[in-house]
Design a protein around this motif. Structure first.
Motif, PDB file in Angstrom:
ATOM      1  N   UNK A  30      25.449  28.462  66.588  1.00  6.47           N
ATOM      2  CA  UNK A  30      24.322  28.167  66.641  1.00  6.47           C
ATOM      3  C   UNK A  30      23.398  29.499  66.172  1.00  6.47           C
ATOM      4  N   UNK A  31      22.375  29.246  65.452  1.00  4.64           N
ATOM      5  CA  UNK A  31      21.703  30.294  65.172  1.00  4.64           C
ATOM      6  C   UNK A  31      20.507  30.839  66.155  1.00  4.64           C
ATOM      7  N   UNK A  32      20.668  31.661  66.742  1.00  8.58           N
ATOM      8  CA  UNK A  32      19.862  32.123  67.952  1.00  8.58           C
ATOM      9  C   UNK A  32      18.613  33.069  67.488  1.00  8.58           C
ATOM     10  N   UNK A  33      18.844  33.854  66.452  1.00  6.04           N
ATOM     11  CA  UNK A  33      17.982  34.750  66.181  1.00  6.04           C
ATOM     12  C   UNK A  33      17.951  35.045  64.494  1.00  6.04           C
ATOM     13  N   UNK A  34      16.923  35.299  63.871  1.00  3.88           N
ATOM     14  CA  UNK A  34      16.727  36.002  62.632  1.00  3.88           C
ATOM     15  C   UNK A  34      16.050  36.921  62.255  1.00  3.88           C
ATOM     16  N   UNK A  35      16.824  37.845  61.566  1.00  3.31           N
ATOM     17  CA  UNK A  35      16.391  39.180  61.366  1.00  3.31           C
ATOM     18  C   UNK A  35      16.031  39.686  60.034  1.00  3.31           C
ATOM     19  N   UNK A  36      15.222  40.543  59.801  1.00  2.00           N
ATOM     20  CA  UNK A  36      15.012  41.035  58.445  1.00  2.00           C
ATOM     21  C   UNK A  36      14.753  42.677  58.425  1.00  2.00           C
ATOM     22  N   UNK A  37      16.187  43.212  58.066  1.00  2.00           N
ATOM     23  CA  UNK A  37      16.051  44.676  58.135  1.00  2.00           C
ATOM     24  C   UNK A  37      15.344  45.159  56.936  1.00  2.00           C
ATOM     25  N   UNK A  53      13.728  41.597  64.513  1.00  3.24           N
ATOM     26  CA  UNK A  53      13.863  40.309  64.647  1.00  3.24           C
ATOM     27  C   UNK A  53      12.643  39.456  64.256  1.00  3.24           C
ATOM     28  N   UNK A  54      12.816  38.739  63.299  1.00  6.38           N
ATOM     29  CA  UNK A  54      11.743  37.734  62.745  1.00  6.38           C
ATOM     30  C   UNK A  54      11.520  36.860  63.766  1.00  6.38           C
ATOM     31  N   UNK A  55      12.441  35.945  64.415  1.00  2.00           N
ATOM     32  CA  UNK A  55      12.240  34.841  65.168  1.00  2.00           C
ATOM     33  C   UNK A  55      13.470  34.511  65.884  1.00  2.00           C
ATOM     34  N   UNK A  56      13.202  34.051  67.281  1.00  2.00           N
ATOM     35  CA  UNK A  56      14.518  33.958  68.027  1.00  2.00           C
ATOM     36  C   UNK A  56      14.662  35.170  69.106  1.00  2.00           C
ATOM     37  N   UNK A  57      15.683  35.042  69.725  1.00  2.00           N
ATOM     38  CA  UNK A  57      16.074  36.306  70.622  1.00  2.00           C
ATOM     39  C   UNK A  57      17.325  36.639  71.016  1.00  2.00           C
ATOM     40  N   UNK A  58      17.646  37.947  70.670  1.00  2.00           N
ATOM     41  CA  UNK A  58      19.186  38.633  70.626  1.00  2.00           C
ATOM     42  C   UNK A  58      19.508  38.456  72.061  1.00  2.00           C
ATOM     43  N   UNK A  59      18.981  38.164  73.193  1.00  2.00           N
ATOM     44  CA  UNK A  59      19.450  37.984  74.448  1.00  2.00           C
ATOM     45  C   UNK A  59      20.635  37.124  74.686  1.00  2.00           C
ATOM     46  N   UNK A  60      20.319  35.913  73.757  1.00  2.00           N
ATOM     47  CA  UNK A  60      21.107  34.725  73.892  1.00  2.00           C
ATOM     48  C   UNK A  60      22.527  34.711  73.356  1.00  2.00           C
ATOM     49  N   UNK A  79      29.052  31.168  71.416  1.00  2.00           N
ATOM     50  CA  UNK A  79      28.776  30.713  69.879  1.00  2.00           C
ATOM     51  C   UNK A  79      27.465  30.803  69.222  1.00  2.00           C
ATOM     52  N   UNK A  80      26.665  32.014  69.795  1.00  2.00           N
ATOM     53  CA  UNK A  80      25.249  31.975  69.364  1.00  2.00           C
ATOM     54  C   UNK A  80      25.470  33.251  68.224  1.00  2.00           C
ATOM     55  N   UNK A  81      24.740  33.258  67.166  1.00  2.00           N
ATOM     56  CA  UNK A  81      24.791  34.157  66.188  1.00  2.00           C
ATOM     57  C   UNK A  81      23.156  34.553  65.700  1.00  2.00           C
ATOM     58  N   UNK A  82      23.328  35.948  64.979  1.00  2.00           N
ATOM     59  CA  UNK A  82      21.719  36.029  64.484  1.00  2.00           C
ATOM     60  C   UNK A  82      22.386  36.428  62.864  1.00  2.00           C
ATOM     61  N   UNK A  83      21.380  35.752  62.152  1.00  2.11           N
ATOM     62  CA  UNK A  83      21.573  35.815  60.766  1.00  2.11           C
ATOM     63  C   UNK A  83      20.472  36.525  60.056  1.00  2.11           C
ATOM     64  N   UNK A  84      20.677  36.949  58.868  1.00  2.00           N
ATOM     65  CA  UNK A  84      19.600  37.627  58.022  1.00  2.00           C
ATOM     66  C   UNK A  84      18.566  36.494  57.418  1.00  2.00           C
ATOM     67  N   UNK A  85      17.418  37.245  57.100  1.00  2.00           N
ATOM     68  CA  UNK A  85      16.207  36.117  56.928  1.00  2.00           C
ATOM     69  C   UNK A  85      16.747  35.574  55.691  1.00  2.00           C
TER      70      UNK A  85
END
Length: 416
Positions: A189-196, A134-141, A147-153
């Protein structure tokens, strides 16, 4: 091959340049450098290719598992039974229900294709490939109904979105009306951004709770597949065979080997071809050792004849010149290992420097899958490279050493 004291002394003397032997020394030095570059190239390239395969495998398996059980029509309605069967299969370490569906996302007029992945909240938070990157944000949300999601960088860059941005997802299979099917458009709503680290995943993935994905895709209580992990990914076919037989009437089983067969087969072929081609560099380098030893034997013919008249046996001359050539090869191998490990350690800096000098992007993530140049050195493989180079070096000394040992002192000293 043990050398006596005088044999070591003569071999050491022949390794150093003498008067009028500067050219022979130059050729021997070039031989050493050539062996060094060949060994370094093999170590670096094989380490990078091993690292590429290992990194790609870890990322792909980390997100897709060792195998997936997928419904014939794209849905598993009785997925809990399939999940229980999977967990009960010997050799299976985990089984996770998933939903995956390609959709369209928009944000401020920008449109990008995405791959929506629905997972149970507990699975999202325990997935190492996601939570550790996870680059920024938090997966706990990420909770059902939020309606929160995590998306790729890379997707975030393409859309221009950041944490807190509200993107829209389009599902063309919406509700039927008298005027036709109305696509579902739901904001998230984007709550986290990750970069695998895998470009295609970072460019497409949108991760959300499974309940939200079921609502978006109008799937009810169904899921798309069950992801399975096993104790040994190399033996996944035999481990998963009993499960495939049990669920064959409602689903099909695909392993990581079948899903990525072309990619990993291509990597295997590239690895073999690269090893053979770079081995030829070392072979050419040892021909330089051969030529330098031949010149050395010709230059030392008188010395050899004197040694023979003083009682030196042919075996001593054979060992002396084999030691000289093998020492050149061994020094080149040692220097090549050092150079190769230095290059591997500073590989990112080297790639950046080459890109700066040439003005081109040497490592393009969109073409190479991974965002960074990986490397994984296999000690057994390095040992194999060393042994191969050493054998080539020894073989290159046989002919010159034989010629030196077969010198006839009578013919050489007749006119002295």
């Amino acid at each position: 091959m043990l050398l006596s004291r005088y044999e070591r002394m003569i071999a050491r003397r022949y390794l150093l340049p003498g008067r009028g032997e500067a050219f022979i020394f130059l050729v021997a030095s070039i031989s050493l450098v050539a062996v060094m570059l060949g060994v370094a190239a093999l170590v670096v390239v094989m380490s990078v290719m091993n690292g590429f395969r290992a990194e790609l495998f870890d990322k792909i398996v980390g997100l897709n598992g060792h195998a997936v059980v997928q419904g014939y029509d794209g849905q598993l309605r009785d997925w809990r039974q399939v999940l229980a069967e999977a967990k009960a299969t010997k050799g299976v370490t985990s089984a996770i229900p998933l939903i995956e569906q390609p959709l369209i996302s928009t944000y401020k007029g920008r449109t990008e294709p995405v791959l929506v992945r629905g997972m149970r909240v507990s699975d999202i938070r325990t997935n190492e490939t996601i939570k550790d990157n996870v680059v920024v944000g938090d997966l706990s949300s990420l909770t059902p109904g939020s309606n929160n999601v995590a998306i790729g960088s890379r997707l975030a860059e393409a859309l221009g979105a950041s944490v807190g941005s509200e993107i829209q997802l389009f599902n063309i299979q919406g509700h039927a009306t008298p005027f036709g099917t109305v696509p579902r458009v739901i904001p998230y709503r984007v709550s986290a951004i990750f970069e695998v680290g895998v470009y295609d995943y970072d460019k497409a993935f949108v991760i959300m709770p499974m309940e939200d994905a079921q609502n978006l895709l109008l799937m009810g209580d169904s899921v798309g597949m069950v992801e399975v992990n096993t104790v040994n990914p190399d033996k996944v076919d035999s481990i998963i065979a009993p499960l495939a037989a049990k669920v064959g009437n409602v689903a099909q089983v695909a392993t990581w080997k079948s899903m990525n067969a072309q990619l990993f087969d291509a990597l295997k072929v590239d690895r073999l071809v690269t090893f053979v081609v770079l081995s030829i560099i070392i072979l050419v380098a040892v021909f330089n050792i051969l030529s330098s030893l031949i010149m050395l034997v010709r230059a030392k013919t008188r010395d050899i004849a004197i040694l023979r008249t003083m009682g030196a046996p042919r075996s001593s001359l054979l060992k002396i010149f084999m030691t000289v050539g093998t020492t050149i090869g061994a020094l080149g191998i040692g220097a090549g290992l050092i150079l190769g490990f230095i290059f591997i350690y500073f590989r990112e800096g080297v790639v950046s420097f080459i890109g700066l000098v040439t003005g081109q992007q040497i490592w393009d993530p969109s073409m190479r899958y991974l965002t960074e140049l990986p490397a994984k050195t296999d000690p057994v493989e390095v040992l194999g490279i060393v042994v191969m180079a050493l054998i080539f070096s020894v073989l290159a000394t046989l002919y010159p050493a034989y010629k030196a040992a077969s010198t006839d002192p009578v013919q050489v000293l007749r006119y002295e």
